[in-house]
Design an enzyme around this catalytic site. Structure first.
Site, short mmCIF file in Angstrom:
data_model
loop_
_atom_site.label_atom_id
_atom_site.label_comp_id
_atom_site.label_asym_id
_atom_site.label_seq_id
_atom_site.Cartn_x
_atom_site.Cartn_y
_atom_site.Cartn_z
N LYS A 115 26.14 10.73 -25.51
CA LYS A 115 25.94 9.64 -24.55
C LYS A 115 26.86 8.46 -24.90
O LYS A 115 26.61 7.73 -25.86
CB LYS A 115 24.49 9.15 -24.57
CG LYS A 115 24.23 8.12 -23.48
CD LYS A 115 23.11 7.17 -23.85
CE LYS A 115 23.43 5.71 -23.83
NZ LYS A 115 24.47 5.13 -23.05
N GLU B 221 25.75 -11.95 -35.88
CA GLU B 221 26.95 -11.32 -35.33
C GLU B 221 27.14 -11.78 -33.89
O GLU B 221 26.25 -11.62 -33.06
CB GLU B 221 26.85 -9.80 -35.38
CG GLU B 221 28.15 -9.15 -34.92
CD GLU B 221 28.14 -7.64 -35.04
OE1 GLU B 221 27.21 -7.01 -34.53
OE2 GLU B 221 29.09 -7.10 -35.64
N CYS C 42 33.14 -4.38 -35.22
CA CYS C 42 32.08 -4.64 -36.22
C CYS C 42 32.72 -4.98 -37.55
O CYS C 42 32.06 -5.54 -38.41
CB CYS C 42 31.15 -3.46 -36.32
SG CYS C 42 31.99 -1.96 -36.72
N GLN D 194 28.55 -10.35 -22.36
CA GLN D 194 29.11 -10.65 -23.67
C GLN D 194 29.79 -12.03 -23.66
O GLN D 194 29.71 -12.78 -24.62
CB GLN D 194 30.10 -9.56 -24.10
CG GLN D 194 30.67 -9.76 -25.50
CD GLN D 194 29.62 -9.73 -26.60
OE1 GLN D 194 28.78 -8.84 -26.64
NE2 GLN D 194 29.64 -10.72 -27.49
N GLU E 175 25.35 2.70 -37.62
CA GLU E 175 26.42 1.76 -37.94
C GLU E 175 26.25 0.60 -36.97
O GLU E 175 26.36 0.80 -35.77
CB GLU E 175 27.77 2.47 -37.80
CG GLU E 175 28.78 1.91 -38.77
CD GLU E 175 29.32 0.59 -38.31
OE1 GLU E 175 28.88 -0.45 -38.86
OE2 GLU E 175 30.11 0.58 -37.38
C1 UN1 Z 1 38.27 -0.61 -37.40
O1 UN1 Z 1 38.09 -1.76 -37.78
O2 UN1 Z 1 39.39 -0.07 -37.45
O3 UN1 Z 1 32.48 -0.62 -34.03
C2 UN1 Z 1 37.19 0.26 -36.91
C3 UN1 Z 1 33.35 -0.96 -34.83
C4 UN1 Z 1 33.59 -0.05 -35.99
C5 UN1 Z 1 34.95 0.48 -36.04
C6 UN1 Z 1 35.92 -0.45 -36.63
N1 UN1 Z 1 32.64 1.03 -35.96
O4 UN1 Z 1 33.96 -1.98 -34.67
#
Ligand code: UN1
Length: 477
Positions: free
Chosen positions: A171, A379, A280, A327, A246
Site C-alpha cells: 500500500k 518533527e 526523515c 503539509q 521507520e
Molecule cells: C535519505 O536521506 O537518503 O523517509 C533517505 C525518509 C527516509 C529516507 C531518507 N526513510 O526520509
C-alpha cells in the site's frame, strides 16, 4: 482519463479512482489511481498467502532474473520515471532522477544478494549431532510506504521481501501512487508469478487498516509518521506479528569552531532544505558553537538567498513545493509557533507565488532557538530549521542527543578527536562527519534508535533480519 488499477492475484482491477495532483501545479492531474476497498485488501492478502508456498521455494535464479530485469528497466526509464516522481511529489527533477537511479540500484543489489543466500553448519556440543542455521521467509509481508520517497522506499522494501522469498501486499501513500504503480507494473511484466506482489492503492484508514487486522499478514514494514507507526505496532502485537517501523527524526548537525565553513554550510543547506526538507533524515537542528556561530549563520543565510524555490520540473529550481496544502499548513503553523516561542526568524518564512499554482514556501531559518522549543523538539517535515547556539563540543553533543528521536546525527569539524568521540557517543542509527545527515547509500544498513525506529535495520544484507526468520535444525548423524 485511464484509471491506473490495483494488481490483485495477477489481475488489474478497480474502477473507483482518486486524482493524483501535481504540487508544483495544482491544475495538473498526474493520473487517476484506483481507490482500493477493505475487500480488495482481503483478496490481495488471500492471493499473497496462496502464492507463498511456491514462491518461497522458487529457485534463486528465477528471483535473480526478475529483480535484475526490474533494476534494468527502472534505470533505462530513469528520466521518464524521474519526471513522473517530480510531478507527483514535488522534489526537483534532478533529485527525482537521482531517487529513481537509487531504486534501480536497490533492485540490482538484491538481484545479487539472492545469489548469495547461505546458512551455517555448526557442530553440536553433543557428539554425533549436526546443527544447521538457515533463514526461512516470513510469509505475507505488508508494505506501507510514505509520500516523500515515492520510488526508493517502495524499492527498498519490495526488493528484499522478494529476494528472501516472501509474498507482498503493498500500500503506497495516497499522495504518490504513480511511481509505485510503475514499479509493480515493471515487476509484473518481469515475470513475477500471480499473487506474489499485490498492489492495493487506497486510504490508510481502509487498506492499511485491513492489513493491520489480518491474521494472515506475517510481517509489516512501515515508513511514515510516528502516530501511524504506533498504530501499526499496537495492531501487530495483537497478532504476534513481526513489524519494522521507520518514523522520522529531529536530526542534529553540530558545527564546531574548527569546521571548514564551506563544508558546514553546504551540508546544512543540503540536509536542511533540499527535497524541501521533507526527509526523515533532514537536519532540522543546527547546533553551533560560539566561535563560529555568527560567521556560520551569515554564510548559511547568504547561501539561502541563492536558492530558487519553484516548479519542480523547471530547470534551475533548487527547492520544489511542499507536497500538499495540509503539509504547508503544518509548516506555516510551526513558523508561527517558532516566532511565539521567541526564536528569531533569520530567513524566509513566507509562502510564495509562482507562475504555476502550487505549495511554495521559502526556506526558513530560525536563530536564537533553544533545544526546548517545540520547533526544536517536534518533527516539522518541511524546510524549517533552527540554529541553537552552544558553548563548546560537550554542550553540543549533549544537545544533539537531547531529543526523543535518534535517526541521523551529523558533525562538521576538522578535529579527528571530536569526530571520533561524536561517532562513538551520538545516540543515532547513522552518524555523518562533514556530510549532510540526509542522503544515504543503498547497500548499507539504514535505521535509527529511540523514537525514530523500531525493529531491525533496512537495506543491505542487514535487511535479512526483518524479512526472514532464523531456523536452527539439529540432526543425529
Ligand atoms: C535519505 O536521506 O537518503 O523517509 C533517505 C525518509 C527516509 C529516507 C531518507 N526513510 O526520509
Amino acid at each position: 482519463m485511464t484509471i491506473y488499477q490495483n494488481l490483485i492475484a495477477g489481475e488489474w482491477i478497480g474502477s473507483d479512482a482518486t486524482k493524483n495532483i501535481n504540487p508544483s501545479d495544482t491544475n495538473e492531474v498526474v493520473g487517476l489511481y484506483a481507490d482500493g476497498s477493505a475487500e480488495d485488501t482481503k483478496n490481495a492478502i488471500a492471493a499473497a498467502k496462496a502464492a507463498f508456498p511456491s514462491w518461497s521455494r522458487s529457485g534463486i535464479w528465477e528471483r535473480h532474473v526478475i529483480l535484475k530485469k526490474a533494476g534494468d528497466e527502472i534505470m533505462a526509464r530513469k528520466d521518464e520515471l524521474g519526471a513522473l516522481l517530480a510531478r507527483e511529489e514535488g522534489k526537483t527533477l534532478p533529485e527525482a532522477i537521482g531517487e529513481t537511479i537509487r531504486a534501480s540500484q536497490i533492485f540490482e543489489f538484491f538481484a545479487g544478494e539472492v545469489l548469495r543466500l547461505a546458512g551455517e553448519t555448526i557442530p553440536s556440543v553433543r557428539p554425533n549431532i549436526g546443527v544447521e542455521i538457515t533463514r526461512d521467509p516470513l510469509g505475507v509481508i505488508g508494505i506501507i510506504t510514505p509520500w516523500n520517497f515515492p520510488i526508493a522506499i517502495p524499492a527498498w522494501k519490495i526488493a528484499p521481501a522478494l529476494c528472501y522469498g516472501n509474498t507482498i501486499v503493498f500500500k503506497p501513500a495516497e499522495l504518490v501512487p504513480a511511481c509505485s504503480w510503475a514499479i509493480v507494473d515493471i515487476l509484473h511484466r518481469a515475470g513475477l508469478p500471480k499473487g506474489v506482489l499485490n498492489l492495493v492503492m487506497g486510504k490508510g484508514s481502509v487498506v492499511g487498516q485491513a492489513m493491520l487486522d489480518s491474521p494472515d499478514v506475517a510481517g509489516i514494514t512501515f515508513t511514515g509518521s510516528t502516530g501511524t507507526g504506533k498504530r501499526v505496532a499496537a495492531a501487530s502485537l495483537e497478532h504476534n506479528r513481526k513489524f519494522q517501523l521507520e518514523m522520522g527524526g529531529k536530526n542534529p548537525m553540530v558545527v564546531l569552531d574548527d569546521a571548514d565553513l564551506n563544508v558546514a554550510v553546504e551540508a546544512a543547506a543540503n540536509s536542511g532544505f533540499f527535497s524541501t526538507g521533507q526527509r526523515c533524515t533532514a537536519s532540522s537542528r543546527l547546533i553551533v558553537t560560539e566561535g563560529i556561530h555568527d560567521k556560520f549563520v551569515a554564510a548559511l543565510t547568504a547561501k539561502l538567498e541563492t536558492l530558487i524555490v519553484d516548479n519542480a520540473m523547471k530547470s534551475g529550481t533548487h527547492i520544489g513545493p511542499v507536497v500538499d496544502e495540509k503539509q504547508l499548513k503544518t509548516d506555516t503553523d510551526y513558523i508561527e509557533i517558532g516566532k511565539k516561542e521567541g526564536a528569531k526568524l533569520a530567513f524566509g518564512g513566507e509562502v510564495l507565488k509562482r507562475d504555476t499554482p502550487g505549495f511554495y514556501l521559502q526556506p526558513t531559518l530560525f536563530t536564537e532557538a533553544t533545544n526546548q522549543m517545540r520547533i526544536s523538539r517536534e518533527e516539522i517535515f518541511g524546510p524549517v530549521v533552527s540554529v541553537i547556539r552552544v558553548k563548546d563540543y560537550e554542550e553540543a553533543l549533549a544537545t544533539a542527543n537531547d531529543t526523543p528521536f535518534g535517526l541521523s546525527s551529523g558533525i562538521a569539524t576538522t578535529s579527528l578527536k571530536h569526530a571520533t568521540h561524536f561517532k562513538r557517543n551520538a545516540e543515532a542509527g547513522m552518524v555523518m562527519v562533514n556530510l549532510p545527515t540526509a542522503g544515504v547509500d543503498f547497500h548499507v544498513p539504514f535505521g535509527g534508535r529511540k523514537g525514530s525506529s523500531y525493529g531491525p535495520r533496512e537495506q543491505g544484507k542487514y535487511a535479512a533480519e526483518f524479512y526472514t526468520s532464523v531456523k536452527t535444525s539439529y540432526t543425529l548423524a
